[in-house]
Design an enzyme around this catalytic site. Structure first.
Site, PDB file in Angstrom:
ATOM      1  N   GLY A 117      41.781  53.533  77.822  1.00 32.71           N
ATOM      2  CA  GLY A 117      43.214  52.818  78.511  1.00 32.71           C
ATOM      3  C   GLY A 117      43.440  52.173  76.734  1.00 32.71           C
ATOM      4  N   ASP A 118      42.918  50.755  77.112  1.00 31.58           N
ATOM      5  CA  ASP A 118      42.737  50.508  75.385  1.00 31.58           C
ATOM      6  C   ASP A 118      43.244  50.787  75.086  1.00 31.58           C
ATOM      7  OD1 ASP A 118      42.255  46.883  75.081  1.00 31.58           O
ATOM      8  OD2 ASP A 118      40.732  48.022  73.878  1.00 31.58           O
ATOM      9  N   ALA A 119      42.397  51.485  73.861  1.00 36.63           N
ATOM     10  CA  ALA A 119      42.625  51.711  72.756  1.00 36.63           C
ATOM     11  C   ALA A 119      44.344  53.119  72.494  1.00 36.63           C
ATOM     12  CB  ALA A 119      41.476  53.151  72.737  1.00 36.63           C
TER      13      ALA A 119
END
Length: 142
Positions: A25-27
Site C-alpha cells: 500500500g505504501d508503494a
C-alpha cells in the site's frame, strides 16, 4: 498488452501479514501521489518535497480520519488489522499516527492486491484531496 501489468491473481491477501500489505500500500500510494502531482509540479525537487509531505504518517493518519465514514465495515476491519500490527515507530510521527498510517497503507495494499482498482482509486483520491487541501491551507496561512 493486458490491462493488469501486475501478476496478483495467485496472491491470497488473507495469507499475508498486515505489514506486507502496508508495504504494498505504501508503494502504491507513493506512486499515486507522484502521478497526481505531475499536473502541478515539474521539477524533481518540488515533486519529491510535496510527495514526501503528502505520504507522511502524520498526513495519512489525518486523511484516514477524514475518509473513515466512506469505508465499508470490511475496509475498517482491514484498517484495524494493519493498525494493530507490531512495527517499528518513526520519530516524525506519534505512535498513534504511525499505526494509523500503517492501517491506511494495509487497506490500500489489500485493495491493490485484490485488483479492486475502482475502490482503490476512490480511497486514494479522497485521501489525496484531504491532505492536499490541508497542506494548501497551511501554506496560505504562512
Amino acid at each position: 498488452m493486458s490491462e493488469n501489468i501486475f501478476d496478483t491473481e495467485n496472491i491470497d491477501v488473507r495469507e499475508l501479514s498486515p505489514l506486507v500489505l502496508a508495504h504494498v500500500g505504501d508503494a502504491f500510494f507513493h506512486l499515486y501521489v507522484r502521478v497526481r502531482l505531475l499536473g502541478r509540479e515539474r521539477r524533481v525537487h518540488d515533486l519529491h518535497e510535496r510527495s514526501a509531505e503528502i505520504v507522511s504518517a502524520v498526513n495519512q493518519a489525518r486523511a484516514y480520519r477524514a475518509i473513515e465514514p466512506m469505508l465499508t465495515e470490511e475496509e475498517r476491519y482491514i484498517f484495524r488489522y494493519g493498525r494493530n500490527a507490531k512495527s517499528h515507530l518513526t520519530r516524525s510521527a506519534s505512535a498513534s499516527e504511525y499505526h494509523m498510517s500503517t492501517g491506511f497503507e494495509a487497506l490500500l495494499g489489500t485493495l491493490f492486491l485484490r485488483r479492486d482498482y475502482e475502490r482503490l482509486n476512490e480511497i486514494a483520491s479522497a485521501a489525496f484531496d484531504v491532505i492536499d487541501e490541508k497542506i494548501s491551507l497551511e501554506e496560505d496561512n504562512q
